[in-house]
Design a protein around this motif. Structure first.
Motif, PDB file in Angstrom:
ATOM      1  N   UNK A   1       0.843  -1.206   0.000  1.00  0.00           N
ATOM      2  CA  UNK A   1       0.000   0.000   0.000  1.00  0.00           C
ATOM      3  C   UNK A   1       0.879   1.259   0.000  1.00  0.00           C
ATOM      4  N   UNK A   2       0.325   2.351  -0.466  1.00  0.00           N
ATOM      5  CA  UNK A   2       1.111   3.562  -0.723  1.00  0.00           C
ATOM      6  C   UNK A   2       0.278   4.768  -0.308  1.00  0.00           C
ATOM      7  N   UNK A   3       0.973   5.887  -0.007  1.00  0.00           N
ATOM      8  CA  UNK A   3       0.254   7.110   0.352  1.00  0.00           C
ATOM      9  C   UNK A   3       0.532   8.208  -0.674  1.00  0.00           C
ATOM     10  N   UNK A   4      -0.418   9.117  -0.822  1.00  0.00           N
ATOM     11  CA  UNK A   4      -0.210  10.284  -1.675  1.00  0.00           C
ATOM     12  C   UNK A   4      -0.835  11.499  -1.015  1.00  0.00           C
ATOM     13  N   UNK A   5      -0.275  12.672  -1.306  1.00  0.00           N
ATOM     14  CA  UNK A   5      -0.801  13.929  -0.760  1.00  0.00           C
ATOM     15  C   UNK A   5      -1.593  14.615  -1.863  1.00  0.00           C
ATOM     16  N   UNK A   6      -2.836  14.902  -1.560  1.00  0.00           N
ATOM     17  CA  UNK A   6      -3.717  15.550  -2.533  1.00  0.00           C
ATOM     18  C   UNK A   6      -4.178  16.893  -1.988  1.00  0.00           C
ATOM     19  N   UNK A   7      -4.220  17.893  -2.857  1.00  0.00           N
ATOM     20  CA  UNK A   7      -4.819  19.183  -2.510  1.00  0.00           C
ATOM     21  C   UNK A   7      -5.993  19.443  -3.440  1.00  0.00           C
ATOM     22  N   UNK A   8      -7.127  19.865  -2.866  1.00  0.00           N
ATOM     23  CA  UNK A   8      -8.159  20.512  -3.670  1.00  0.00           C
ATOM     24  C   UNK A   8      -7.838  21.993  -3.533  1.00  0.00           C
ATOM     25  N   UNK A   9      -7.299  22.574  -4.605  1.00  0.00           N
ATOM     26  CA  UNK A   9      -6.755  23.927  -4.544  1.00  0.00           C
ATOM     27  C   UNK A   9      -7.891  24.945  -4.333  1.00  0.00           C
ATOM     28  N   UNK A  10      -7.521  26.210  -4.015  1.00  0.00           N
ATOM     29  CA  UNK A  10      -8.559  27.209  -3.713  1.00  0.00           C
ATOM     30  C   UNK A  10      -9.624  27.360  -4.807  1.00  0.00           C
ATOM     31  N   UNK A  11      -9.248  27.124  -6.069  1.00  0.00           N
ATOM     32  CA  UNK A  11     -10.272  27.233  -7.126  1.00  0.00           C
ATOM     33  C   UNK A  11     -11.317  26.125  -6.989  1.00  0.00           C
ATOM     34  N   UNK A  12     -10.885  24.938  -6.631  1.00  0.00           N
ATOM     35  CA  UNK A  12     -11.820  23.823  -6.453  1.00  0.00           C
ATOM     36  C   UNK A  12     -12.752  24.039  -5.281  1.00  0.00           C
ATOM     37  N   UNK A  13     -12.225  24.623  -4.191  1.00  0.00           N
ATOM     38  CA  UNK A  13     -13.066  24.908  -3.017  1.00  0.00           C
ATOM     39  C   UNK A  13     -14.073  26.010  -3.360  1.00  0.00           C
ATOM     40  N   UNK A  14     -13.603  27.090  -4.000  1.00  0.00           N
ATOM     41  CA  UNK A  14     -14.502  28.212  -4.362  1.00  0.00           C
ATOM     42  C   UNK A  14     -15.624  27.751  -5.276  1.00  0.00           C
ATOM     43  N   UNK A  15     -15.328  26.799  -6.142  1.00  0.00           N
ATOM     44  CA  UNK A  15     -16.341  26.335  -7.107  1.00  0.00           C
ATOM     45  C   UNK A  15     -17.197  25.188  -6.559  1.00  0.00           C
ATOM     46  N   UNK A  16     -17.055  24.924  -5.253  1.00  0.00           N
ATOM     47  CA  UNK A  16     -17.906  23.915  -4.598  1.00  0.00           C
ATOM     48  C   UNK A  16     -17.740  22.516  -5.187  1.00  0.00           C
ATOM     49  N   UNK A  17     -16.489  22.166  -5.520  1.00  0.00           N
ATOM     50  CA  UNK A  17     -16.226  20.855  -6.117  1.00  0.00           C
ATOM     51  C   UNK A  17     -15.698  19.832  -5.105  1.00  0.00           C
ATOM     52  N   UNK A  18     -15.655  20.218  -3.817  1.00  0.00           N
ATOM     53  CA  UNK A  18     -15.062  19.318  -2.817  1.00  0.00           C
ATOM     54  C   UNK A  18     -15.797  17.976  -2.763  1.00  0.00           C
ATOM     55  N   UNK A  67      -4.379  31.911  -1.681  1.00  0.00           N
ATOM     56  CA  UNK A  67      -5.440  32.915  -1.826  1.00  0.00           C
ATOM     57  C   UNK A  67      -6.713  32.608  -1.036  1.00  0.00           C
ATOM     58  N   UNK A  68      -6.852  31.401  -0.520  1.00  0.00           N
ATOM     59  CA  UNK A  68      -8.059  31.056   0.217  1.00  0.00           C
ATOM     60  C   UNK A  68      -7.972  29.631   0.688  1.00  0.00           C
ATOM     61  N   UNK A  69      -9.032  29.156   1.351  1.00  0.00           N
ATOM     62  CA  UNK A  69      -8.974  27.802   1.891  1.00  0.00           C
ATOM     63  C   UNK A  69      -8.816  26.739   0.808  1.00  0.00           C
ATOM     64  N   UNK A  70      -8.048  25.726   1.154  1.00  0.00           N
ATOM     65  CA  UNK A  70      -7.906  24.554   0.298  1.00  0.00           C
ATOM     66  C   UNK A  70      -8.146  23.322   1.166  1.00  0.00           C
ATOM     67  N   UNK A  71      -8.334  22.191   0.525  1.00  0.00           N
ATOM     68  CA  UNK A  71      -8.495  20.937   1.264  1.00  0.00           C
ATOM     69  C   UNK A  71      -7.242  20.105   1.025  1.00  0.00           C
ATOM     70  N   UNK A  72      -6.545  19.797   2.111  1.00  0.00           N
ATOM     71  CA  UNK A  72      -5.363  18.926   2.030  1.00  0.00           C
ATOM     72  C   UNK A  72      -5.769  17.556   2.544  1.00  0.00           C
ATOM     73  N   UNK A  73      -5.357  16.503   1.832  1.00  0.00           N
ATOM     74  CA  UNK A  73      -5.646  15.161   2.333  1.00  0.00           C
ATOM     75  C   UNK A  73      -4.544  14.180   2.022  1.00  0.00           C
ATOM     76  N   UNK A  74      -4.508  13.149   2.831  1.00  0.00           N
ATOM     77  CA  UNK A  74      -3.612  12.025   2.598  1.00  0.00           C
ATOM     78  C   UNK A  74      -4.482  10.848   2.189  1.00  0.00           C
ATOM     79  N   UNK A  75      -4.166  10.277   1.030  1.00  0.00           N
ATOM     80  CA  UNK A  75      -4.886   9.104   0.539  1.00  0.00           C
ATOM     81  C   UNK A  75      -3.979   7.895   0.620  1.00  0.00           C
TER      82      UNK A  75
END
Ligand code: ATP
Length: 137
Positions: A1-18, A67-75
């Motif tokens: 198994x492996x891990x990766x770091x993913x960001x939903x960047x500020x544009x994705x959060x602003x556009x309600x794509x989370x 520029x604004x909130x982002x979502x950081x996650x570890x998958x």
């Protein structure tokens, strides 16, 4: 198994794509092992994009990512690094990402390409240590 770091960047959060992006991650079979909504400090942003220092788009990339909130996650999952890059699509959302991928479906410009995913297991561990200091190792 492996891990990766993913960001939903500020544009994705602003556009309600989370929600949509998290659904795609879950449907693919990857597990979310850490998740946080936050605004990146200049220091974390510089650490994250250190390899791009000096490039013409670097200053505006730093401004954008802080520029604004982002979502950081570890998958986590089998071949998680490549699996997330597959569902994200190529960096240029029109020339490289195909429809059906996150970038192919939602983005027009390379800078505003909605998500980040680590490009190797080594980068993933470096980026996880940067974004989630408590999870390192
Ligand atoms: P990653 O998913 O690791 O960020 P990537 O393949 O998406 O990798 P990189 O080449 O590492 O992209 O570039 C990092 C980010 O910088 C891109 O996701 C994009 O937001 C921005 N970027 C890259 N190239 C350009 C460019 N020519 N103009 C504007 N922004 C760019």
């Amino acid at each position: 198994t492996e891990r990766t770091l993913v960001l939903i960047k500020p544009d994705g959060v602003k556009r309600n794509l989370v929600g949509d992006i998290i659904s795609r991650i879950e449907r693919k079979g990857l597990s979310i092992v850490a998740l946080e909504l936050k605004t990146a400090s200049d220091e974390v942003a510089r650490g994250h994009y250190a390899e791009h220092e000096g490039k013409p788009f670097y200053p505006s990339l730093l401004e954008f990512i802080t520029s604004g909130p982002l979502v950081a996650m570890v998958l986590e999952g089998h071949r998680a690094v490549a699996a997330f890059r597959q569902i994200a699509g190529g960096t240029d959302p029109v020339e490289k990402a195909v429809p059906g991928t996150i970038r192919g479906d939602y983005a027009l410009e390379t800078q505003y390409n909605i998500v980040h995913g680590s490009d190797s297991p080594e980068s993933a561990e470096r980026e996880i240590a940067l974004w989630f200091p408590g999870l390192a190792g």
